[in-house]
Design a protein around this motif. Structure first.
Motif, short mmCIF file in Angstrom:
data_model
loop_
_atom_site.label_atom_id
_atom_site.label_comp_id
_atom_site.label_asym_id
_atom_site.label_seq_id
_atom_site.Cartn_x
_atom_site.Cartn_y
_atom_site.Cartn_z
N GLN A 233 0.82 -1.31 -0.01
CA GLN A 233 0.08 0.05 0.02
C GLN A 233 0.82 1.21 -0.09
OE1 GLN A 233 -2.62 0.22 3.25
NE2 GLN A 233 -3.58 2.13 2.79
N LEU A 234 1.76 1.34 0.96
CA LEU A 234 2.68 2.47 1.10
C LEU A 234 3.61 2.65 -0.30
CD1 LEU A 234 3.87 2.55 4.72
CD2 LEU A 234 2.53 4.40 3.43
N ARG A 235 3.99 1.33 -0.92
CA ARG A 235 4.89 1.52 -2.15
C ARG A 235 4.05 2.26 -3.38
NH1 ARG A 235 5.26 -3.94 -5.37
NH2 ARG A 235 3.18 -3.33 -5.61
N ASP A 236 2.88 2.02 -3.47
CA ASP A 236 1.99 2.49 -4.25
C ASP A 236 1.82 3.89 -4.14
OD1 ASP A 236 1.66 0.08 -5.58
OD2 ASP A 236 -0.18 -0.36 -4.82
N GLN A 237 1.68 4.35 -2.76
CA GLN A 237 1.50 5.68 -2.55
C GLN A 237 2.41 6.60 -2.83
OE1 GLN A 237 0.34 6.26 1.78
NE2 GLN A 237 1.13 8.32 1.76
N VAL A 238 3.77 5.89 -2.41
CA VAL A 238 5.03 6.88 -2.74
C VAL A 238 5.45 6.88 -4.38
CG1 VAL A 238 7.51 6.58 -2.55
CG2 VAL A 238 6.12 6.14 -0.58
N LEU A 239 5.22 5.71 -5.01
CA LEU A 239 5.45 5.66 -6.60
C LEU A 239 4.29 6.81 -7.02
CD1 LEU A 239 5.69 2.09 -7.11
CD2 LEU A 239 7.43 3.89 -7.21
N GLU A 240 3.00 6.99 -6.76
CA GLU A 240 1.96 7.92 -7.27
C GLU A 240 2.47 9.33 -6.87
OE1 GLU A 240 -0.51 7.43 -9.48
OE2 GLU A 240 0.15 5.30 -9.11
N LEU A 241 3.08 9.35 -5.49
CA LEU A 241 3.61 10.74 -5.33
C LEU A 241 4.93 11.25 -6.22
CD1 LEU A 241 4.54 13.30 -3.58
CD2 LEU A 241 5.65 11.86 -2.04
N LEU A 242 5.60 9.99 -6.67
CA LEU A 242 6.84 10.24 -7.47
C LEU A 242 6.38 10.65 -9.06
CD1 LEU A 242 9.52 7.76 -6.44
CD2 LEU A 242 9.42 10.13 -6.08
N LEU A 243 5.42 9.94 -9.49
CA LEU A 243 4.78 10.43 -10.92
C LEU A 243 4.32 11.46 -10.73
CD1 LEU A 243 3.64 6.69 -11.87
CD2 LEU A 243 5.63 7.86 -12.51
N ARG A 244 3.31 12.06 -9.59
CA ARG A 244 2.74 13.29 -9.93
C ARG A 244 3.81 14.37 -9.82
NH1 ARG A 244 1.97 16.75 -5.76
NH2 ARG A 244 2.07 15.32 -4.32
N ILE A 245 4.94 14.36 -9.09
CA ILE A 245 5.88 15.44 -9.01
C ILE A 245 6.72 15.19 -10.14
CG2 ILE A 245 8.09 16.07 -7.94
CD1 ILE A 245 7.28 14.83 -5.34
N GLN A 246 6.90 14.17 -11.08
CA GLN A 246 7.45 13.88 -12.17
C GLN A 246 6.75 14.85 -13.34
OE1 GLN A 246 6.66 10.51 -14.22
NE2 GLN A 246 8.49 10.63 -15.70
N ARG A 247 5.27 14.57 -13.26
CA ARG A 247 4.49 15.35 -14.14
C ARG A 247 4.45 16.71 -14.14
NH1 ARG A 247 1.04 10.78 -12.96
NH2 ARG A 247 -0.09 12.10 -11.47
N GLU A 248 4.52 17.38 -12.86
CA GLU A 248 4.54 18.53 -12.36
C GLU A 248 5.65 19.43 -12.62
OE1 GLU A 248 2.99 18.62 -8.27
OE2 GLU A 248 0.89 18.14 -8.88
N ARG A 249 6.68 18.65 -12.34
CA ARG A 249 8.14 19.52 -12.44
C ARG A 249 9.06 18.77 -13.51
NH1 ARG A 249 9.89 18.94 -6.21
NH2 ARG A 249 7.98 19.34 -5.16
N GLY A 250 8.42 17.93 -14.37
CA GLY A 250 9.40 17.35 -15.48
C GLY A 250 10.50 16.70 -15.04
N LEU A 251 10.28 15.97 -13.93
CA LEU A 251 11.45 15.26 -13.14
C LEU A 251 11.86 14.15 -13.95
CD1 LEU A 251 13.36 15.27 -10.48
CD2 LEU A 251 11.23 13.84 -9.69
#
Length: 559
Positions: free
Chosen positions: A513-531
């Protein structure tokens, strides 16, 4: 020569804080003593309880009826509103394997530390009964625990890199585990070291025995520590997430070793997020957490798992809109110095051999490979934490492209903001004296991004984003679980708003559950910042689902 920076020094280099240099008289280390200094004073005995000193060898020597009997364990960390563990009971019979499962932060590692007497003096630990291998350990003082550890209880920690002394060879660690009292000549004990290392599946035992921790792979470190843990045939072996950062073949080898130890009569308590791994061991499942403990019947031992084929991106992999390259790597070579037959002529081993690739903005690039193939070394080289023997790395910054490997001084400290690394062993990356909040706020202040007050506010927001509560802000690394430490390390890396994020097994210590939460956070930041992200993982499902491209590293080269 490949010199590796480790632990807190490496992390401080990433955020731009000062690192002691050889001529820094005020901060440099002194010469290590030939023998150990006197032990620190023992911690106070538990209030209201009797104290058992080191005079327990007679009890330890008795043949145990069971490996472990624990009743009413309660663990409360200083300043915590509620106990981390409350009224926990556990029995482990000789030759039995028990798996402690539960969500990250549920108290599994707190139980393990209590079984080893390793909690900090500020932590409240109490229990009604604790018997390990027939010895009463409920009221042991520090000296009593020293006599018990190794003799009746062995320990394989979650972060093997943090458990090994960087100044000692693997041989020195095994010798100390075999003969902690130094009752016989060192040479006599050293003769047994290769055999002990071969016992845990390390084929090149002579090389590994001469090596230091940073000169061997994570899987090799894990098995070297296992050799130390079983050196004196303990009645109970406590194992914390033994396969979280290992490839499938190495994890299977560790599982087979644990099965063999159980058949020989060792009681094993395994902490794991991987229920399939617990079933592979034939373990009885015990759930740890706020709910009532759930005991299941022992699982039949499963046949050895077949190593999966190297993952390829699925049709649903997030291809995204790959932007212009932010990182260009050409013909990268890294060599590590290895102990040779003579200290003046050390051997050199090529860990990375002509690695080349490009990383685009908004891209998630997956890198897979067996343990020891060079994946962590590649990330360390990209983060400028190991010396590069040859090659070129070009980093695209807002001011234009720069030769990343040629930067020095203030220019390098400024550019470090754009490239951040999340280490495989978070305990090595966090200052043991810093709270979680201070660890996250430090790079924000160091890079001049915000004043201390604003940095603290941003740090609290990042704690929430990675799924940690306000009460975690004041905790130091040893007061956090492995998964919680991993999330603090991730929040610290994100604090500088980097352009390139290097992730070394970032979700290995997290439950699903936490793995999916952290990965979704990373993908959101990736989209927003072009990471742009480089993700190293042994999880084929994770790589296939989350990475647009996957590269396989084999013996220092991309296959």
């Amino acid at each position: 020569m490949g010199r590796a920076r480790g632990g807190v020094a490496a992390t401080r280099a990433l955020v731009g804080a000062a690192v002691p240099r050889p001529r820094d008289l005020r901060r440099r280390g002194g010469v290590q003593r030939a023998r150990r200094s006197a032990a620190r004073s023992a911690r106070p005995a538990p209030a209201g309880g009797r104290t058992v000193s080191a005079a327990v060898p007679s009890a330890i020597a008795a043949a145990p009826a069971s490996a472990l009997r624990l009743r009413g364990l309660r663990v409360r960390y200083a300043g915590a509103a509620a106990p981390a563990v409350a009224d926990f009971d556990l029995d482990v019979a000789a030759g039995e394997t028990v798996a402690l499962v539960g969500a990250s932060g549920s108290g599994k590692s707190s139980v393990a530390l209590a079984l080893l007497g390793l909690h900090d003096a500020s932590t409240e630990v109490a229990c009604g009964e604790l018997a390990i291998g027939g010895a009463d350990a409920a009221r042991l003082d520090a000296a009593g625990w020293i006599a018990l550890r190794g003799a009746r209880v062995g320990w394989l920690p979650q972060e093997p890199g943090a458990a090994l002394d960087p100044l000692c060879t693997i041989e020195a660690h095994v010798v100390e585990a075999l003969d902690p009292a130094r009752a016989r000549p060192r040479a006599d004990a050293a003769v047994e070291v290769p055999r002990r290392l071969e016992r845990v599946g390390l084929a090149d035992a002579a090389r590994i025995a001469r090596s230091h921790a940073h000169q061997i792979s994570g899987g090799e470190r894990q098995r070297a520590l296992l050799a130390c843990a079983i050196a004196r045939a303990p009645a109970l072996l406590v194992v914390d997430e033994p396969t979280s950062a290992l490839d499938t073949a190495t994890a299977e080898a560790i599982a087979q070793l644990l099965v063999e130890f159980a058949r020989e009569g060792t009681g094993i308590a395994v902490i794991t997020h991987d229920r399939a791994f617990a079933e592979r061991l034939g373990a009885r499942i015990v759930r740890v957490g706020p709910q009532a403990q759930l005991h299941s019947q022992p699982q039949p031992q499963q046949p050895p798992a077949q190593p999966p084929q190297q993952p390829a991106p699925s049709a649903g992999a997030p291809a995204g809109a790959r932007g212009a390259p932010v990182l260009r790597v050409a013909d990268l070579v890294v060599e590590h110095e290895q102990p040779g037959r003579h200290w003046l002529r050390p051997a050199r081993r090529r860990v990375l051999d002509g690695v080349s690739f490009e990383l685009g903005a908004r891209e998630v690039l997956g890198i897979v490979g067996r343990s020891g193939s060079g994946k962590s070394t590649l990330l360390a080289a990209l983060a400028r934490l190991v010396d590069v023997s040859a090659g070129r790395v070009e980093l695209a910054r807002s001011s234009g492209g720069v030769d990343w490997l040629a930067l020095r001084g203030a220019a390098l400290r400024s550019a470090r903001r754009d490239v951040q690394l999340v280490f495989q062993d978070p305990l090595l990356a966090l200052d043991p004296l810093q709270s979680a909040l201070d660890a996250i706020a430090e790079p924000i202040v160091a890079h001049g991004i915000a004043a201390p007050e604003e940095a603290a506010r941003r740090a609290r927001a990042l704690l929430g984003e990675v799924g940690l509560r306000a009460e975690h802000a004041a905790r130091r690394p040893h007061e956090l679980s492995g998964g919680e430490r991993q999330r603090v390390a991730l929040a610290r890396a994100l604090a500088t708003e980097p352009r390139v994020l290097l992730l070394d097994e970032p979700t290995a210590a997290l439950d699903a559950q936490l793995r999916d939460q952290v990965l979704e956070l990373l993908l959101r930041i990736q989209r927003e910042r072009g990471l742009a992200i480089v993700l190293v993982s042994h999880d084929p499902v994770l790589v296939r689902e989350r990475c647009a491209r996957v590269l396989t590293l084999d013996a220092g080269r991309f296959a």
